[in-house]
Motif scaffolding. Sequence first.
Motif, mmCIF file in Angstrom:
data_model
loop_
_atom_site.group_PDB
_atom_site.id
_atom_site.type_symbol
_atom_site.label_atom_id
_atom_site.label_comp_id
_atom_site.label_asym_id
_atom_site.label_seq_id
_atom_site.Cartn_x
_atom_site.Cartn_y
_atom_site.Cartn_z
ATOM 1 N N UNK A 173 0.963 -1.357 0.013
ATOM 2 C CA UNK A 173 0.247 -0.063 -0.106
ATOM 3 C C UNK A 173 0.871 1.323 0.115
ATOM 4 N N UNK A 174 1.894 1.109 0.687
ATOM 5 C CA UNK A 174 2.981 2.439 0.716
ATOM 6 C C UNK A 174 3.662 2.561 -0.294
ATOM 7 N N UNK A 175 3.916 1.587 -1.007
ATOM 8 C CA UNK A 175 4.648 1.699 -2.507
ATOM 9 C C UNK A 175 3.770 2.202 -3.701
ATOM 10 N N UNK A 176 2.582 1.410 -3.336
ATOM 11 C CA UNK A 176 1.403 2.241 -4.722
ATOM 12 C C UNK A 176 1.213 3.954 -4.295
ATOM 13 N N UNK A 177 1.294 4.092 -3.065
ATOM 14 C CA UNK A 177 1.036 5.590 -2.538
ATOM 15 C C UNK A 177 2.357 6.294 -3.062
ATOM 16 N N UNK A 178 3.501 5.813 -2.934
ATOM 17 C CA UNK A 178 4.766 6.660 -3.322
ATOM 18 C C UNK A 178 4.829 6.613 -4.889
ATOM 19 N N UNK A 179 4.450 5.685 -5.384
ATOM 20 C CA UNK A 179 4.740 5.252 -6.781
ATOM 21 C C UNK A 179 3.622 6.415 -7.704
ATOM 22 N N UNK A 180 2.465 6.399 -7.165
ATOM 23 C CA UNK A 180 1.423 7.325 -8.060
ATOM 24 C C UNK A 180 1.745 8.722 -7.437
ATOM 25 N N UNK A 181 2.315 8.985 -6.536
ATOM 26 C CA UNK A 181 2.352 10.388 -5.829
ATOM 27 C C UNK A 181 3.560 10.979 -6.587
ATOM 28 N N UNK A 182 4.364 10.412 -7.374
ATOM 29 C CA UNK A 182 5.523 11.019 -8.027
ATOM 30 C C UNK A 182 5.104 11.117 -9.515
ATOM 31 N N UNK A 183 4.845 12.352 -9.941
ATOM 32 C CA UNK A 183 4.619 12.409 -11.423
ATOM 33 C C UNK A 183 5.575 11.975 -12.527
#
Length: 321
Positions: A173-183
């Motif tokens: 869940x944390x990885x998905x947040x980090x990946x999607x949060x970086x344009x």
Amino acid sequence: MKRAALAAATLLCCSVVSPSLAETVVEARVEEGVLKGHMLLPGDRSGQPVAVIIPGSGPTDHDGNNPLGINAGYLKMLAEELAEKGIGSIRIDKRGMFSSKTGFPDANDVRMADYAGDAIAWLKVAREKAGTDCAWLVGHSEGGLVALIAAQMAGPDLCGVVLVSAPGRPLGEILREQFTGNPANRPVLSQLLEATRTLERGEKVDVASLPGIVRPLFPESIQGFLIDLLSYKPAELIAKLKVPVLIVQGDNDLQVKVVDAKNLSQAQPAAQLKIFPGMNHVLKETPKDNLIANFAAYGDAEMPLAAGLSDEIAGFIAGRR
């Protein structure tokens, strides 16, 4: 526990940190080899509180530094400030890394249960060297998850747990947040998310099928460890604890968020929660919405820890002797 941990402590060398503090190198012997750590005990009195400080993910050493670009020395600074406040500590090098290489030919051939077993071995060393009935686990980032796993089976050697910038959600869940949060990830976002889902299913990723820019994130050598890591649910682990717990989090952390700390707190209502304004992942206070300053702190060993951090941790531990 996957492998038995048999602890023994040996004094190796000594260096003076300050006029009132002496740092020594100690060992914990486990089945596969010898682990090493750096111990700070305040004064020469026996029976003072002592903690095992567990570093975060990747090749992070006992001081909190990492050859991949982190030179903030935050774990060493934390240990020194705690010692000045009467709390001893052992900062450890993980199996297969830095001073803990003996007997561990491949640092990547590891699972979280191994790290947890090592933490339990260090608890025994810490309490024996400090002359106490029990010792604390202080885990930073991924080290917090290690502390939660170890606490499930530590027994009377464990006084309690301090979680510093520790994940409160499954890593996927944390990885998905980090990946999607970086344009910048937008062109390869679908591959990043699919690789994460594959590992969550317990399957290895075909690295050759990934874009070149993505491959370094999922090297074949650590995929077994990542599959294991992704399987843990921190909230479920903390909910089972019967020992005192302190949760510490900064609201300027780019890697672990306040929501993680709140998830942990909600899962374990008896835990104490403290949010530090401006504190980032390497425990330094930086201006909000200033990425340049935030990242600069990762390489600044002279920058002090966030104000009040060591006071909070020391007070919590000392108040539960």
